[in-house]
Design a protein around this motif. Sequence first.
Motif, PDB file in Angstrom:
ATOM      1  N   UNK A  64       0.702  -1.082   0.093  1.00  0.00           N
ATOM      2  CA  UNK A  64       0.057   0.051  -0.071  1.00  0.00           C
ATOM      3  C   UNK A  64       1.080   1.282   0.093  1.00  0.00           C
ATOM      4  N   UNK A 256     -18.016   9.934 -10.117  1.00  0.00           N
ATOM      5  CA  UNK A 256     -17.689   9.797  -8.674  1.00  0.00           C
ATOM      6  C   UNK A 256     -17.030   8.467  -8.395  1.00  0.00           C
ATOM      7  N   UNK A 260     -13.445   8.382  -6.464  1.00  0.00           N
ATOM      8  CA  UNK A 260     -13.577   8.137  -4.915  1.00  0.00           C
ATOM      9  C   UNK A 260     -13.836   6.608  -4.647  1.00  0.00           C
ATOM     10  N   UNK A 262     -16.929   5.450  -4.762  1.00  0.00           N
ATOM     11  CA  UNK A 262     -18.419   5.241  -4.093  1.00  0.00           C
ATOM     12  C   UNK A 262     -19.215   5.027  -5.317  1.00  0.00           C
ATOM     13  N   UNK A 268     -18.688   0.803  -1.468  1.00  0.00           N
ATOM     14  CA  UNK A 268     -17.241   1.135  -1.921  1.00  0.00           C
ATOM     15  C   UNK A 268     -16.543   0.183  -2.697  1.00  0.00           C
ATOM     16  N   UNK A 269     -16.048   0.535  -3.638  1.00  0.00           N
ATOM     17  CA  UNK A 269     -15.409  -0.569  -4.595  1.00  0.00           C
ATOM     18  C   UNK A 269     -14.506  -1.416  -3.670  1.00  0.00           C
ATOM     19  N   UNK A 270     -14.316  -2.587  -3.908  1.00  0.00           N
ATOM     20  CA  UNK A 270     -13.433  -3.678  -3.374  1.00  0.00           C
ATOM     21  C   UNK A 270     -12.631  -4.242  -4.103  1.00  0.00           C
ATOM     22  N   UNK A 271     -11.740  -5.355  -3.599  1.00  0.00           N
ATOM     23  CA  UNK A 271     -11.004  -6.146  -4.416  1.00  0.00           C
ATOM     24  C   UNK A 271     -10.030  -5.427  -5.165  1.00  0.00           C
ATOM     25  N   UNK A 272      -9.715  -6.006  -6.700  1.00  0.00           N
ATOM     26  CA  UNK A 272      -8.943  -5.460  -7.409  1.00  0.00           C
ATOM     27  C   UNK A 272      -9.292  -4.089  -7.676  1.00  0.00           C
ATOM     28  N   UNK A 274     -10.739  -1.813  -6.049  1.00  0.00           N
ATOM     29  CA  UNK A 274     -10.375  -0.708  -5.375  1.00  0.00           C
ATOM     30  C   UNK A 274      -8.896  -0.138  -5.610  1.00  0.00           C
ATOM     31  N   UNK A 275      -7.855  -0.983  -6.026  1.00  0.00           N
ATOM     32  CA  UNK A 275      -6.687  -0.694  -6.602  1.00  0.00           C
ATOM     33  C   UNK A 275      -6.580   0.096  -7.796  1.00  0.00           C
ATOM     34  N   UNK A 278      -7.727   3.590  -6.992  1.00  0.00           N
ATOM     35  CA  UNK A 278      -6.560   4.353  -6.396  1.00  0.00           C
ATOM     36  C   UNK A 278      -5.745   5.034  -7.523  1.00  0.00           C
ATOM     37  N   UNK A 281      -7.939   7.799  -9.322  1.00  0.00           N
ATOM     38  CA  UNK A 281      -8.139   9.131  -8.417  1.00  0.00           C
ATOM     39  C   UNK A 281      -7.026   9.801  -8.951  1.00  0.00           C
TER      40      UNK A 281
ATOM     41  N   UNK B 146     -12.287  -3.071   2.239  1.00  0.00           N
ATOM     42  CA  UNK B 146     -13.183  -3.737   1.163  1.00  0.00           C
ATOM     43  C   UNK B 146     -11.884  -4.416   0.198  1.00  0.00           C
ATOM     44  N   UNK B 147     -10.704  -3.686  -0.118  1.00  0.00           N
ATOM     45  CA  UNK B 147      -9.821  -4.173  -0.933  1.00  0.00           C
ATOM     46  C   UNK B 147      -9.292  -5.425  -0.527  1.00  0.00           C
ATOM     47  N   UNK B 150     -13.006  -8.026   1.588  1.00  0.00           N
ATOM     48  CA  UNK B 150     -14.374  -8.482   0.947  1.00  0.00           C
ATOM     49  C   UNK B 150     -14.280  -9.021  -0.149  1.00  0.00           C
ATOM     50  N   UNK B 152     -14.765  -9.681  -3.717  1.00  0.00           N
ATOM     51  CA  UNK B 152     -14.937  -8.698  -4.886  1.00  0.00           C
ATOM     52  C   UNK B 152     -16.482  -8.737  -5.504  1.00  0.00           C
TER      53      UNK B 152
END
Lengths: 305, 154
Positions: A64, A256, A260, A262, A268-272, A274-275, A278, A281, B146-147, B150, B152
Amino acid sequence: MQINKLVRAATTLIILGLIAFWVLTIPGKHDPTELQGLVGSADRGALVYAASGCSSCHSAKGAEGEAMLILSGGRAFPSDFGTFFAPNISQSVEHGIGGWSFGDVANAVSFGTSPDGQHYYPAFPYTSYQNMDLADVADLYAYLKTLPASEVAGKPHDVGLPFSFRRGLGLWKLVFLPSGYHLPATGLNEEELRGRYLVEAMGHCTECHTSRNFLGGLRQNRWLAGGPNPDGKGKIPNITPHADGIGGWADIDVVTYLNSGFTPEFDVAGGQMAEVVENMKQLPAEDHRAITAYLRRIVAMPDKK
Amino acid sequence: MIRSFVKVTTATLLIAGVVTPSLADEAAIKARQGVMQIYAQNLGILGAMAKGTAEYNAEAASTAAGNLMTMMSIDQSAMWPQGTDNASMPAKTGALPEIWTTYPAIAEKGKALADAVAAMNEAAGTDLASLQGAIGTVGGACGGCHKVYRQKDE
């Protein structure tokens, strides 16, 4: 006499076949003149790096923040063809790409060809990156040069025959490596074209969001319509303008999400993803709008029942 | 006689050993999903203002942020019993086993969310720009968990 002739004819055919195979599967490379005079900027390269999502695969698992910039590789990517391990692409000369020229990086990104002239597996999304402008690749190269070296040795892929025979990938490329874009440029405005570049080339969204056939080729007629996750867990969402996809999302909802994470329900986005968020953004707001504009132009597809 | 005793005992054991705890486990899962939904609804109010689909209203924003603060103060320890991960209860939850195997890593990420929500609580009633400045950090903190914890999107 007759048999002798037959044997000779068969031998000739086999030799011709091998020659044809050899020629057809020669790994592609840039003509050195295309690369002349291209000097990248590391500052611009930082955005190319984010848009192309390099660190999502090439950083260590669980990395991270700043650690995302240490491109030691090692993450595992299970698939129907075996498990691929992301290589070290840090600036280590021994284990990474510290000794690579710009041409080496450009050949890898545009053709999936290694410096020693081997095919890369398409787990590396050169299938998308091939559409990247060489100027952007030059910026990326300049940026990669600023990142640290990691002396972690790469892991060999765990892939069995026939897929471990790399030369054969040349045939796969002939069939499945698209030339150019999926969505034709005709009728697209400047914003949509930028979106197409971000989604189809740098962002390589389609590598996950489009399902694949049994040979690992993208189903062009299910473009960005999601499907099962090759990891075996869960589903990849449909992002076409259909109600099963993001047809119910307003433009501002897509923007959005990209800036973000959302969703319109404020999950809120999870898993891959979410990256991916990031990375997204870091892009300017007009790029988020461009991606949104592009996603409105692709064919609306229901989920596969 | 003996056989029916065995049957009854087996049945009782099954009910006691499998059904009853799983009901409690399901209740725990529902409770924590409820917490998430309350987060989502209040974030939705703040988010609509941030992205301009709703007009900024200092009072409503403060209330929503206050609700997030209240939800953060709930002790969730009884909502996460062992065996309520998505490997054990696949259809019920997207919570990955790593929550339990890497504990207390998740607590540190929880701290990041608490800090982000506290900052939002300060910002929400001030003005729209402050709210917009604070919401990204909240989203980042949500995504931080969540990353890795959780399953996916399914």
